[in-house]
Design an enzyme around this catalytic site. Sequence first.
Site, short mmCIF file in Angstrom:
data_model
loop_
_atom_site.label_atom_id
_atom_site.label_comp_id
_atom_site.label_asym_id
_atom_site.label_seq_id
_atom_site.Cartn_x
_atom_site.Cartn_y
_atom_site.Cartn_z
N ALA A 68 0.85 -1.19 0.00
CA ALA A 68 0.00 0.00 0.00
C ALA A 68 0.88 1.24 0.00
CB ALA A 68 -0.89 -0.01 1.24
N GLY A 123 1.42 -5.53 0.86
CA GLY A 123 0.34 -5.80 -0.09
C GLY A 123 0.87 -6.38 -1.40
N GLU A 126 1.05 -9.89 -0.89
CA GLU A 126 -0.32 -10.44 -0.74
C GLU A 126 -0.99 -10.64 -2.11
OE1 GLU A 126 -1.29 -7.45 2.39
OE2 GLU A 126 -2.14 -9.20 3.39
N GLU A 148 4.36 -5.14 7.47
CA GLU A 148 3.39 -4.12 7.92
C GLU A 148 3.46 -3.86 9.42
OE1 GLU A 148 2.76 -6.60 5.85
OE2 GLU A 148 1.23 -6.07 4.36
#
Length: 728
Positions: A68, A123, A126, A148
């Site tokens: 992100a 992310g 992910e 994170e």
Amino acid sequence: MSDTALHTQIDADGILIMTIDVPGQSMNVITPELTQQLAAAVEQLETDEAIKGAVLTSGKKSGFMAGADLKGIGKLFEAGEDDGRSRMARLFDSVWSLNSLLRAMETCGKPVAAAVNGLALGGGLEFVLACHHRVVADDPKIKLGLPEVLVGLFPGAGGTQRLPRLMGVQPALMYLLQGKTMSPQEAVGLGVMQALAPLDDVVETARAWVLANPKGGIQPWDQKGFKFPGGVGQFNPGFVQTFIAGTAMTTKATQNNLNGPRAILSAVYEGAQLPMDTALRIESKYFTKVIADPQAGNMIRTLFVSKQAAEKGARRPHGVAKMLPKKIGMLGAGLMGSGIAMVAAQAGIEVVLLDTTQEAADKGKQYTADRLAKRRTDADKAEAILGLIHATTAYEDLKGCDLIIEAVFESREIKAEVTRKVEAVVGADTVFGSNTSTLPITGLAEAWSKPANFIGIHFFSPVEKMPLVEIIVGKQTGPEAIAKALDFVAAIRKTPIVVNDSRGFYTSRCFGTYVSEGLTLLAEGTNPALIENVGKQMGMPVGPLAVTDEVGLDLSLKVGKQTKADLGDAYVASPADAVIEKMNELGRHGRKNGKGFYVYPDDGGKKQLWPELVATVAGQLAEDQPLAEEVEERLVYRQLVEAARCFAEGVVETPQDGDLGAIFGWGFIPHSGGPFSHMDTVGIANVVAILDRLADTHGDRFTPPQLLRDMAERHETFYGQAELKQAA
Ligand code: NAD
């Protein structure tokens, strides 16, 4: 600029090649445009019968994706317009939309392979985990992981569910809770990636897998009879033990102050026992809670956004040509000088390391040799680094240096003498930085005929480990000196803050209040174990007594005496002074001589609080011991009020500098985001009310500065003000 973040193309074999290339970014990050375009591509993949499967890759040479965009994370997860439901329910929808998009990709029925051409973090990884097959470039330098947790978040796009299903709960928790990264080779070994390929072949290898596996579009966890690696469930002893130990270890490491690690444990524990669709909703529920708490925003702002901005030169004056330091002069080859020489040489900068004797200068160079050997640095590399350090006693050798830094004894006279000697050789146009920890820069600058070129460059010990450098601007320091000092800090890859001159500058001044409040509590007869434990439990790295032992009680006495002498009548005595004096009278200097507030066993065993401490410095334990909350309030608010005073006096000019300096300089509670974030979160009016109450009970050291009262009246925040200034 085009707003295409996902380029799609159907090749001759009917494979949809999805290439992430977010415009305007050197590294791919998740943006609202990217998620919208991926959603459209997933729909096309599912519905277009001509498409056999897909490959997800990156169009950037810098890597696959960094996750992100933390600067815009507020925009990525927004609560949306009021529709009569609670804000949390609306925020959940926003969080869930990314999770459900990746779930749609993995359940579309067609095979999707990831072609990971470089770094995939957060992310980014992910996205990769939601693909059915993962090919990664065979380069051990590539970092893969879910870090994170290090900025107050946790993986909220399926990471807490897919990673344990791939590698097992226990190893996955290690990566999730510590934010540790893995290399491609490790990832294949752990079952996270399925294949390595040369960088130029990752897409083709992924494509070949899709072609060869038309029925490969189903994840192992969506297949009947899926078995979790290592097993799961309340009746699985390994699973139960992992959570007993994991919870205990996390509590010890975080004192339960951090929302992220607790959420990870809960999401993995609950999710691992449920089907994937429900498990992902569980993860989104915890993610919503974490993101809704100010802790995440505060941590992201300071530990990531402000840190990066500072390192990229947020405080660098405009219009000064950039300096790429090639050679620096380092005066004093003691603890600090040798550390600074080491980090400079490691950055490829030549260092003239000067001391009063050749023996002392050589010893300073040996410091680097010893540390490189301890780290088992490659012999050629170590030789190259050591070859950059020239140990000498000759001032003549300083000729041609781009910057001079002094770290000689903390004495005005000695510093003035070396300053003049240096100027005679290099001239006053060279920038001269002092690493003094206590002496005001404006006064020291008098020894340099162009005080505009004199500046404070304050390092922390041990230099090679501590990330912060506090740049101190004297009354007459000019922009060129600030810019060059910042260029040097950038070259050695540390984080700078810029503050104005004041006794103790910013960091030492505020850090001193934590110590002195702890010692004041001790002098009042508070149980020392209570003081120490509260210090650690609230999130400081060590208790105030332990840290004083590390600094040295003899040094504390010396600094105290110097301050008293300099301030004269303006000096405000504290009960902490008597504690330091008494301990010194008894020859207790701290860890360095094995006895301070703690006793340090000769055999290197665990330190213990000195059993006679209370009797010696307070007579006896106070009958009424304060509550832990009261101790915490005093230890925190004494630092907050000093930070606010520094701001009111103009020592600290931006809340970003104040927060970075606090966390990276003296270890102020990291989960708060720093003292200024903390005050904004509590609310300035509340801070003033608490300080007024503390001042009534404990004295003027808690009295809030007028600035806080004015801010409270105007309903202002530190960061709100900073944004207004920036916009103006
Ligand atoms: P130190 O005693 O370890 O080293 C000082 C060195 O300076 C010695 O090697 C000494 O021989 C040399 N020296 C003394 N006079 C000299 C002269 N005239 N010319 C050349 N060399 C001379 O001290 P240190 O801990 O490295 O501290 C150095 C400076 O850094 C001080 O100003 C101190 O306040 C500051 N500082 C120290 C720390 C810390 O944690 N130790 C942290 C930040 C700043």
